[in-house]
Design a protein around this motif. Sequence first.
Motif, PDB file in Angstrom:
ATOM      1  N   LEU A  38       0.865  -1.173   0.000  1.00 20.22           N
ATOM      2  CA  LEU A  38       0.000   0.000   0.000  1.00 20.22           C
ATOM      3  C   LEU A  38       0.901   1.222   0.000  1.00 20.22           C
ATOM      4  O   LEU A  38       1.861   1.291   0.769  1.00 20.22           O
ATOM      5  CB  LEU A  38      -0.894   0.010   1.246  1.00 20.22           C
ATOM      6  N   VAL A  39       0.616   2.153  -0.881  1.00 19.94           N
ATOM      7  CA  VAL A  39       1.360   3.416  -0.932  1.00 19.94           C
ATOM      8  C   VAL A  39       0.407   4.528  -0.534  1.00 19.94           C
ATOM      9  O   VAL A  39      -0.695   4.640  -1.088  1.00 19.94           O
ATOM     10  CB  VAL A  39       1.931   3.666  -2.346  1.00 19.94           C
ATOM     11  N   ILE A  40       0.835   5.317   0.436  1.00 24.42           N
ATOM     12  CA  ILE A  40      -0.044   6.391   0.940  1.00 24.42           C
ATOM     13  C   ILE A  40       0.729   7.710   1.071  1.00 24.42           C
ATOM     14  O   ILE A  40       1.936   7.712   1.323  1.00 24.42           O
ATOM     15  CB  ILE A  40      -0.667   6.026   2.318  1.00 24.42           C
ATOM     16  N   PRO A  41       0.004   8.827   0.919  1.00 28.37           N
ATOM     17  CA  PRO A  41       0.628  10.108   1.271  1.00 28.37           C
ATOM     18  C   PRO A  41       0.664  10.221   2.786  1.00 28.37           C
ATOM     19  O   PRO A  41      -0.241   9.720   3.468  1.00 28.37           O
ATOM     20  CB  PRO A  41      -0.330  11.147   0.661  1.00 28.37           C
ATOM     21  N   LYS A  42       1.700  10.870   3.306  1.00 28.12           N
ATOM     22  CA  LYS A  42       1.789  11.023   4.771  1.00 28.12           C
ATOM     23  C   LYS A  42       0.720  11.982   5.287  1.00 28.12           C
ATOM     24  O   LYS A  42       0.221  11.811   6.399  1.00 28.12           O
ATOM     25  CB  LYS A  42       3.183  11.509   5.160  1.00 28.12           C
ATOM     26  N   VAL A  43       0.402  12.973   4.484  1.00 25.14           N
ATOM     27  CA  VAL A  43      -0.656  13.916   4.880  1.00 25.14           C
ATOM     28  C   VAL A  43      -1.998  13.273   4.551  1.00 25.14           C
ATOM     29  O   VAL A  43      -2.211  12.802   3.435  1.00 25.14           O
ATOM     30  CB  VAL A  43      -0.496  15.269   4.134  1.00 25.14           C
ATOM     31  N   HIS A  44      -2.881  13.262   5.534  1.00 28.18           N
ATOM     32  CA  HIS A  44      -4.175  12.606   5.354  1.00 28.18           C
ATOM     33  C   HIS A  44      -4.981  13.232   4.216  1.00 28.18           C
ATOM     34  O   HIS A  44      -5.151  14.441   4.147  1.00 28.18           O
ATOM     35  CB  HIS A  44      -4.994  12.674   6.652  1.00 28.18           C
ATOM     36  N   SER A  45      -5.475  12.377   3.341  1.00 36.33           N
ATOM     37  CA  SER A  45      -6.401  12.775   2.288  1.00 36.33           C
ATOM     38  C   SER A  45      -7.372  11.607   2.168  1.00 36.33           C
ATOM     39  O   SER A  45      -6.959  10.448   2.178  1.00 36.33           O
ATOM     40  CB  SER A  45      -5.627  12.997   0.983  1.00 36.33           C
ATOM     41  N   GLU A  46      -8.661  11.923   2.116  1.00 38.96           N
ATOM     42  CA  GLU A  46      -9.652  10.853   2.269  1.00 38.96           C
ATOM     43  C   GLU A  46      -9.662   9.833   1.126  1.00 38.96           C
ATOM     44  O   GLU A  46      -9.720   8.635   1.352  1.00 38.96           O
ATOM     45  CB  GLU A  46     -11.045  11.464   2.427  1.00 38.96           C
ATOM     46  N   ASN A  47      -9.589  10.340  -0.093  1.00 36.13           N
ATOM     47  CA  ASN A  47      -9.651   9.418  -1.228  1.00 36.13           C
ATOM     48  C   ASN A  47      -9.024  10.057  -2.470  1.00 36.13           C
ATOM     49  O   ASN A  47      -8.582  11.209  -2.433  1.00 36.13           O
ATOM     50  CB  ASN A  47     -11.091   8.955  -1.496  1.00 36.13           C
ATOM     51  N   PHE A  48      -8.999   9.300  -3.554  1.00 40.45           N
ATOM     52  CA  PHE A  48      -8.390   9.780  -4.801  1.00 40.45           C
ATOM     53  C   PHE A  48      -9.095  11.046  -5.291  1.00 40.45           C
ATOM     54  O   PHE A  48      -8.454  12.029  -5.673  1.00 40.45           O
ATOM     55  CB  PHE A  48      -8.478   8.669  -5.855  1.00 40.45           C
ATOM     56  N   GLU A  52      -5.269  16.494  -4.319  1.00 38.74           N
ATOM     57  CA  GLU A  52      -4.683  17.432  -5.282  1.00 38.74           C
ATOM     58  C   GLU A  52      -3.961  16.669  -6.396  1.00 38.74           C
ATOM     59  O   GLU A  52      -3.154  15.766  -6.098  1.00 38.74           O
ATOM     60  CB  GLU A  52      -3.638  18.316  -4.586  1.00 38.74           C
ATOM     61  N   PRO A  53      -4.183  17.040  -7.658  1.00 37.75           N
ATOM     62  CA  PRO A  53      -3.477  16.393  -8.770  1.00 37.75           C
ATOM     63  C   PRO A  53      -1.951  16.415  -8.599  1.00 37.75           C
ATOM     64  O   PRO A  53      -1.270  15.493  -9.034  1.00 37.75           O
ATOM     65  CB  PRO A  53      -3.922  17.210  -9.993  1.00 37.75           C
ATOM     66  N   ASN A  82     -12.035   3.995  -4.812  1.00 42.01           N
ATOM     67  CA  ASN A  82     -12.440   5.361  -4.464  1.00 42.01           C
ATOM     68  C   ASN A  82     -13.879   5.372  -3.973  1.00 42.01           C
ATOM     69  O   ASN A  82     -14.813   5.251  -4.763  1.00 42.01           O
ATOM     70  CB  ASN A  82     -12.291   6.281  -5.676  1.00 42.01           C
ATOM     71  N   GLY A  83     -14.038   5.485  -2.653  1.00 42.87           N
ATOM     72  CA  GLY A  83     -15.383   5.540  -2.066  1.00 42.87           C
ATOM     73  C   GLY A  83     -15.853   4.198  -1.566  1.00 42.87           C
ATOM     74  O   GLY A  83     -15.478   3.146  -2.101  1.00 42.87           O
ATOM     75  N   VAL A  90     -10.625   1.821   4.148  1.00 47.91           N
ATOM     76  CA  VAL A  90      -9.818   2.757   4.939  1.00 47.91           C
ATOM     77  C   VAL A  90      -9.878   4.111   4.232  1.00 47.91           C
ATOM     78  O   VAL A  90      -9.483   4.239   3.064  1.00 47.91           O
ATOM     79  CB  VAL A  90      -8.353   2.275   5.071  1.00 47.91           C
ATOM     80  N   MET A  91     -10.366   5.111   4.942  1.00 47.00           N
ATOM     81  CA  MET A  91     -10.621   6.415   4.325  1.00 47.00           C
ATOM     82  C   MET A  91      -9.386   7.327   4.389  1.00 47.00           C
ATOM     83  O   MET A  91      -9.465   8.467   4.851  1.00 47.00           O
ATOM     84  CB  MET A  91     -11.839   7.070   4.984  1.00 47.00           C
TER      85      MET A  91
END
Length: 103
Positions: A38-48, A52-53, A82-83, A90-91
């Motif tokens: 799983l690859v995630i941004p460290k800053v929380h973002s709910e979904n794709f 931000e692009p 997504n959704g 996991v959101m």
Amino acid sequence: MCIFCSIVNKKIPANIVKEDEEFIAFKDINPKAKTHLLVIPKVHSENFQMTEPETIAKVSSFIQALAKEKNIENNYKIQINNGEKAGQEVMHLHFHILSNEAI
Ligand code: 5GP
Ligand code: ZN
């Protein structure tokens, strides 16, 4: 705090395979393939959809480097749910990286 933010903050353990200032890659706890990251941004973002692009562009480079480092660059799939209706449980935005090659 969401479960993936807890992984970012090292409050709960994860098998981390790559990390930089903005992203983290770790093994999925319930793998659906020989390699399931799983690859995630460290800053929380709910979904794709809500991300931000610019972040999506940057994560592409991170995933390409990860695939190269792990020698799966010719053999992986990326999945984004997504959704809730599409199976997102996991959101916190995450990219599933699936390969039938072990790392
Ligand atoms: P989703 O269905 O939201 O797209 O995928 C969530 C993924 O996160 C699932 O594949 C699930 O196995 C994984 N997962 C859920 N909780 C944890 C956890 O605490 N640690 C790790 N490493 N993976 C998790
Ligand atoms: Zn989060």
